[in-house]
Every structure is written in structure tokens, then in C-alpha cells.
Design a protein around this motif. Structure first.
Motif, short mmCIF file in Angstrom:
data_model
loop_
_atom_site.label_atom_id
_atom_site.label_comp_id
_atom_site.label_asym_id
_atom_site.label_seq_id
_atom_site.Cartn_x
_atom_site.Cartn_y
_atom_site.Cartn_z
N SER B 126 0.81 -1.23 0.00
CA SER B 126 0.00 0.00 0.00
C SER B 126 0.84 1.27 0.00
O SER B 126 0.29 2.37 0.06
N TYR B 133 0.15 1.68 -9.63
CA TYR B 133 -1.31 1.67 -9.77
C TYR B 133 -1.71 1.97 -11.22
O TYR B 133 -2.61 1.32 -11.76
N VAL B 143 -6.25 -3.91 -8.46
CA VAL B 143 -5.20 -3.84 -7.46
C VAL B 143 -5.73 -4.28 -6.10
O VAL B 143 -6.80 -3.82 -5.66
N LYS B 144 -5.02 -5.19 -5.47
CA LYS B 144 -5.34 -5.60 -4.08
C LYS B 144 -4.17 -5.15 -3.21
O LYS B 144 -3.02 -5.52 -3.46
N GLU B 145 -4.47 -4.34 -2.21
CA GLU B 145 -3.40 -3.72 -1.42
C GLU B 145 -3.08 -4.46 -0.13
O GLU B 145 -3.99 -4.84 0.62
N PRO B 147 -1.86 -3.98 3.54
CA PRO B 147 -1.87 -2.82 4.45
C PRO B 147 -0.50 -2.49 5.03
O PRO B 147 0.42 -3.31 5.02
N LYS B 164 -3.77 -11.88 1.30
CA LYS B 164 -4.29 -11.15 0.14
C LYS B 164 -4.35 -12.05 -1.09
O LYS B 164 -5.29 -11.95 -1.89
N GLU B 167 -7.36 -14.10 -0.54
CA GLU B 167 -8.55 -13.28 -0.78
C GLU B 167 -8.87 -13.20 -2.28
O GLU B 167 -10.03 -13.32 -2.68
#
Lengths: 412, 412
Positions: B126, B133, B143-145, B147, B164, B167
Motif C-alpha cells: 500500500s 497503480y 489492485v489488491k493492497e 496494508p 491477500k 482473498e
């Protein structure tokens, strides 16, 4: 508190004797040492002013000293006058908006990505540069080719753009994403009347991209007059700039789509980048080559006015070469551009019997201080006279004729 | 036969007084005149050898004098030793294959285009640069960030890459196209232990791209040790090269996909370009910036060995700045990189009452020969000490402290 130790990871080493080859790099054919006829190099020789700024702005992100924090974009920088330059560049090409990107091919790719959907067609002339085909392929577009007349003229059938657009509509139920014309092609140096294609595209409502890699920067190009929606060009090919520099100029209407801003939002961070131009990936040429393009611009604006003199020199050379037995200028006659494709059955005949085979021509020329003809070629080769004085062009003609006589070819 | 007349089209003119601004372009902050702390510029200052080749190879397509006619590709050129350089570059990064592309962001975009299908995810930290991006967005990826811990450390939760990836699998039924980690981020200069992400990616079979824009070229980076499948970096940021230059290094396996050759065939002409690398659009940096990267390479190979000294200087400066009332180094402590993010509630307090507002700090520094802090900023600003002598770093620390005292802040 004990400080964490500083990481000292092992790094793969490169042996010193291999590193030595990157010291004292030099160029064999730097301008001035030879008469260089290389077809892609004549329009990219730097002006003195460009050479000076090349050093001044050589370091990494040298353009970014005064990047405005809020806009944060190359075209928003006014010191050096990058924003102003992009306006003047657009005006000079008869377009509304301009950007400098990393290559002419990148400019095409950006337009294809922005205007096309995967599976769409782009209609192109059949003499287009390989990078036009690759840009379409990488963007997921299909290519529909407009035929040319073949040997010896290779004249593109400009009126056939209409039929090809209709073919695409019949095949897919929708018009092509855009049509592309190579203003002057790299194979024969034929100049196409872009206004013909501009009119067809307007009639069909298809965006018209003019690839002016070999024209804008050396000859006058007015996109408005030609009906172009997009003009792309190459700074290192035709604008007296260092590589890599591409030009992407367009109408206001096209700019809305091609320079679309980023919309992505970080799903966790909520970060977004709405000021950035998506298909450019934000900033493009952040250093020295952009500055050479700017420094040469005043000279480029002047030099395109002298284009007819350049064409006269090319015509002269083509005529003189054709006096050599078995030699013929391919492409449309008389030349309307300085890139010349030569077919020489005479030199080819000599090469068959010569102990150095095809390399004899390259070597004979080099002995006379002339380079840029691809080593090994005799039957077909290309050269470019752009920017050479008439005295040098005359010397080139005499040298070819002298070599011809030396190896028993008649010169009439 | 009458010769066709030479076209003399009108060209849009650019008024002379507007052209004047492109003459005598100069850079305010050329290296040597000031101590420049600009966070993106320290690693891109040219070596003397690079400055020399910049001029030698300044002209347009200066790399192409000896382009082999059959291969016709930048990495096939051996004079200057471009092909050899790409091999040595790959070895130096602990990878199998390397290419020089126009920008680090282009390297990411190429990997995304080649490995992803529209709608696929890429998992990113992130703190990734905006161009990560945009590259994903332009390639049609989501986009999967992963943290980060937020203020004040902003530490990326590297173990969360696993969650992630899972996910994404749950959401889409397939793994992400790739995972990207920013080795050192541009916001806080935090160094991430890439090997942690490398292991997770290997376990899940997800290609791992390491963005080494701020690391490779200044500190040791061994892709093999870190488990990277792809390493991207920036020549103008960290390799003492002119912009624009990006590095794209990868494993043999990744090269098969990322450097896939063109397959397009002209439906009328039957032309094809099977030697060209599709997603690179063929050749990339055909001139001066590539040569600066090559000329600086032997120095870069040496300088990464001195990385721990560079970190020592950054730690010293961070400690000295923290002695100023209300000042705090953000990001992980102690520094493991030379990019420093400073929060200064003290200087911010001064700016509220100062007639020059936030600009006072910039101006006070400039009077002392120090530039590169964004004009107007006081509460948060970034700087980079890379490559500065200890004497200069000490002078910078003293200058900040002197300015603090001058405006009534305590220095303890």
C-alpha cells in the motif's frame, strides 16, 4: 537501545575484466568523422544548442527541480519551459494538444490502447513500420492493410482506405478503432498525400492517425490541413533530438480520450491519482532527451522551410546513381523525400565475383569517408541525404560512380 | 518528362519571441552548484564517464550503427557492447535475462500486460508508487493492497501477502496474475525484507515482481536470494544514468512470457516480425541514456558495496534533525535507506508566523547552498543523502539546526 545492524547482503559480483568493456565507450561514426548516410540517422543529429543542454540536463531527473507539487506532471513544469513547449509543439503541427512520450511507437500504442477495444481493427498502409504492427498487436487490435502497387513504385492506394473501412464494418459490424497512414514510409521513402486519407476518415467518422516519423521535424506538416486527428513523430529520427523521444499531438477531442486521467482507487489506502494521465503512465521523458528536443525546436521550425532544397539534393543523387549500370531508384519518382531506396543489379553482379562479396561496397565507401550503407548489401540498400551540403552529396555521387568504374560497371 | 513540383506546403509558424525561450536553457540546480537533497535525484547523478558518452552518443539513433540486419534488435547489438551489457546486468541482479526499457513504470506495465488478463488482480504493497497503480490500471488489472501500520512507522505487513493472495483466489477463483513489492518505498524510505514475500509467492505459485527503483543500483540486490521472478528498477533514479531508462530483469521462465515474440502477420502483405519482442514494441532506448547506464555500470557495481556507509550518513542526519524541537523522522527506525521523511511540527509552527509562510525553510536553506526540499513544505518533507560526503551531510545538519535556532526553536 541497540541500533539494528545495517544489512550487508552479498551481491552478485561482475568480474572486473568484463566491466572493463564499459570504460572508454566510443562511437565509430560520430558526426563529423564521416559522411553518414544512415537512413534513420540524418534527421536526428543534434544542434549545437542541443549538445549543450544534453550535458546541462544529463543527470537523472533533471527536469524535476521545479515540479509543481499539486499538478505533479511533466507538462505542468514551467522551468525549464516544458509546459510552454508542449503548447508550441502542438501549434507547430497544427494540432491542439501535444505530449512528448518515449518513442513514436509508444505514441501509436497509447492511441491504440485509448481508442481501441480488444478485437477492434486498425486500418494501416501496407508499408507501415514494424512498430505499427506490434503496437496494434500489443494493444489487442487486429490489422487491416491497405495495399500498395508493388515493384517498382510501391505506391499505397490511398483511395482504398474507404474500401478497407467498409470491409471492417461488414466483418465486425462496427468501424475500425482508427486508421493509420505512414506519411513517408521507411522502405521506399514515398510521400503520401495524407489529405486524401484525412477526408475519407472524416467521411466515415474514423479517427485518423498520421505517422509523421519521417516528415514532421524535417518537412512542413500541418495536421489541420491534412485532416489528422492524431500526429505521431519521432524526436530522435526527425527533430534533432536524442533518443528516446516520441511526439504525440492531437485534437482537443482526441485528447479527452487519449489523455484520460487515472481512475484507480486503492481499496485499502483510498489513494488515487486523478491528475495523472493514465495511458502515458504519468510522466514520460523526465530528462536530457526532452531538453534536446526543446533546444533544437527553434532550429527545426526554421529548417522545415528549407525542405524543397533537401528534396532537390536527393533528386540529384538519385539521378546520378541511376547513371550507374543496372541501378534504379525504387519507389515513386521523382523523389519527394530524402530517403532513397536503391536497387543495384550492377553492384550485385560485382559482389558475386568479389573476394569480399557484398562487403566490398561498404568497404569502398568507408575508404572514401562514407558510411551508413548497411554492410553486406549491394542489390538493395537505403540511404538518406537529409542535411548534407550539396558538395557532400556531389562527393557521394562521384564516389559511387568511381567505385562502379573501378569494378567495371559503365557509368553513362 | 516534366518533373513533379516539390510540395511547399504552408507550415504553421511559431512566433520568434516564443521560440526565444528555448535558447540558452539552463538548469538552476546542476550538480556542484548546490548541495541537492532532492529525494529522487541523488542516485541519478552521472559519473564522469557517463557525461563523456552522453555527448559521444548524443545524436538520435546513435546505438544503431552496427545493428545486425537479421536480428535487428537492441539487445543483439555488440558494438557498443549492448548485448553483453544486458547479460552482465542480469547477472549483477541475480537474474537470468535483462532488458533496458524506457522507464521503471514501463517495465511494470510490460510485466502486467504479459502476465495478466483483463480483470486479473495484482497484489501490491500500500506504499507502492503511483505508477504501479497506473500500470495496473492501463493493463486492465485490479489492485489488491497489502496494508501498512500507518503513522509513524508505516511498516508494510509483509506476512499479509499470503492472506491477500488467498482473498483474490476466493473472490475470483484464480490466483493473482502477480504480486508486487516496493523494495524501498518513495514515501518513507522503508526497506522491506523481500525474501519474506518471495517465499510466500513461491508457496502460492504467484510470480513475484520486486520494484527495486530505490534499491538496485545503490544497494546490493540479489534477486535469486530474495526469490524474485522479476526485478524492475530505474536507471535515472538509482544507476547514475540519464532519464529515461528502466531496467527489466527476470528469470528464464518469466522471459518466455514477458519477452514473447510478435506473432502478427499482415493479411495482405504477409509481413511478419518474429524476431521482435512484442511487449517492448521492439527496440526501446536507442540512444544516449542507455549508454550512460552502461558507462556508469562499473562504478555502480563498486558503489553498492559501500551501501552501509551511505546508511550511516542518513542515520546521522536523522538523529541530528530529531534534536530540533518538534522534529521526528517518520518510517521505520533506524533508517535502512538514505531517503528520509521528516515531520517537523517546529518548522511548521515557525511558518505560521513567518511572512514567507512555508517558503521560509526553502529560502533559508537555499541561502546556505542547500536545495531539493520542496519549496513551501515544513510540516512534512523528504530528503535524500545518497552520495553526499560526510562533511556535506554534517553541514546540512548544522544548517537545519542553525535555521531552527534563528527562528526560536530549541535544539537539544
Amino acid at each position: 537501545m541497540r541500533e539494528a545492524s545495517i544489512a550487508r547482503p552479498e551481491v552478485p559480483d561482475v568480474p572486473k575484466d568484463r566491466l572493463k568493456r564499459y570504460l572508454n565507450l566510443h562511437r565509430d561514426f560520430a558526426e563529423g568523422k564521416y559522411i553518414n548516410l544512415n537512413p534513420i540517422q540524418r534527421g536526428g543529429i543534434l544542434t549545437e544548442e542541443a549538445r549543450r543542454v544534453l550535458l546541462e540536463f544529463g543527470d537523472g531527473y533533471s527536469t524535476c527541480d521545479w515540479c509543481p507539487p499539486k499538478e505533479g506532471r511533466l507538462d505542468a513544469i514551467e522551468r525549464p519551459p516544458i509546459g510552454q513547449f508542449m503548447e508550441d509543439l502542438a501549434a507547430f503541427l497544427g494540432m491542439d494538444v501535444a505530449r512528448v512520450v518515449t518513442r513514436c511507437r509508444e505514441a501509436k500504442f497509447i492511441a491504440f490502447l485509448a481508442l481501441g477495444r480488444p478485437g477492434d481493427y486498425v486500418v494501416v498502409d501496407s508499408l507501415a513500420h514494424y512498430s505499427t504492427y506490434l503496437a496494434a498487436e500489443a494493444a489487442g487490435l487486429r490489422v487491416k492493410e491497405v495495399p500498395n502497387s508493388g515493384y517498382p513504385e510501391y505506391r499505397v492506394d490511398l483511395e482504398a482506405y474507404a474500401a478497407k473501412i467498409e470491409e471492417v464494418r461488414e466483418e465486425t459490424g462496427r468501424p475500425p478503432a482508427l486508421a493509420l497512414l505512414t506519411h513517408v514510409d521507411h522502405l521506399y521513402g514515398n510521400l503520401n498525400d495524407a489529405a486524401v486519407v484525412g477526408k475519407i476518415c472524416r467521411d466515415y467518422g474514423v479517427p485518423f492517425l498520421l505517422n509523421a516519423a519521417y516528415t514532421a521535424g524535417v518537412m512542413p506538416v500541418d495536421g489541420r490541413q491534412l485532416g489528422a486527428d492524431i500526429i505521431v513523430s519521432s524526436g530522435h529520427k526527425s527533430w534533432a533530438a536524442s533518443a528516446p523521444t516520441g511526439i504525440l499531438a492531437m485534437t482537443e477531442e482526441m485528447a479527452k480520450r487519449i489523455l484520460a486521467r487515472s481512475k484507480v482507487v486503492g481499496e485499502w489506502s483510498k489513494r488515487s491519482f486523478a491528475v495523472k494521465e493514465l495511458f502515458l503512465l504519468g510522466c514520460t521523458v523526465m530528462g536530457a532527451p526532452l531538453l534536446t528536443l526543446m533546444a533544437s525546436f527553434p532550429f527545426v521550425v526554421e529548417r522545415v522551410k528549407r525542405w524543397s532544397e533537401e528534396v532537390e539534393k536527393a533528386r540529384y543523387l538519385a539521378r546520378e546513381l541511376e547513371k550507374i549500370e543496372g541501378t534504379r531508384q525504387l519507389g515513386v519518382k521523382p523523389k519527394q523525400h530524402t530517403l532513397i531506396h536503391v536497387e543495384s543489379l550492377g553492384f550485385y553482379k560485382v559482389s558475386k565475383a568479389h573476394r569480399r562479396r557484398g562487403y566490398f561496397l561498404y568497404e569502398e565507401l568507408r575508404e572514401r569517408g562514407i558510411v551508413g550503407i548497411q554492410p553486406g548489401l549491394t542489390k538493395h540498400f537505403k540511404l538518406n541525404t537529409y542535411g548534407l551540403s550539396f558538395d557532400k552529396v556531389k562527393y557521394v555521387a562521384e564516389s559511387f560512380q568511381e567505385i562502379a568504374r573501378k569494378w567495371g560497371l559503365s557509368v553513362g
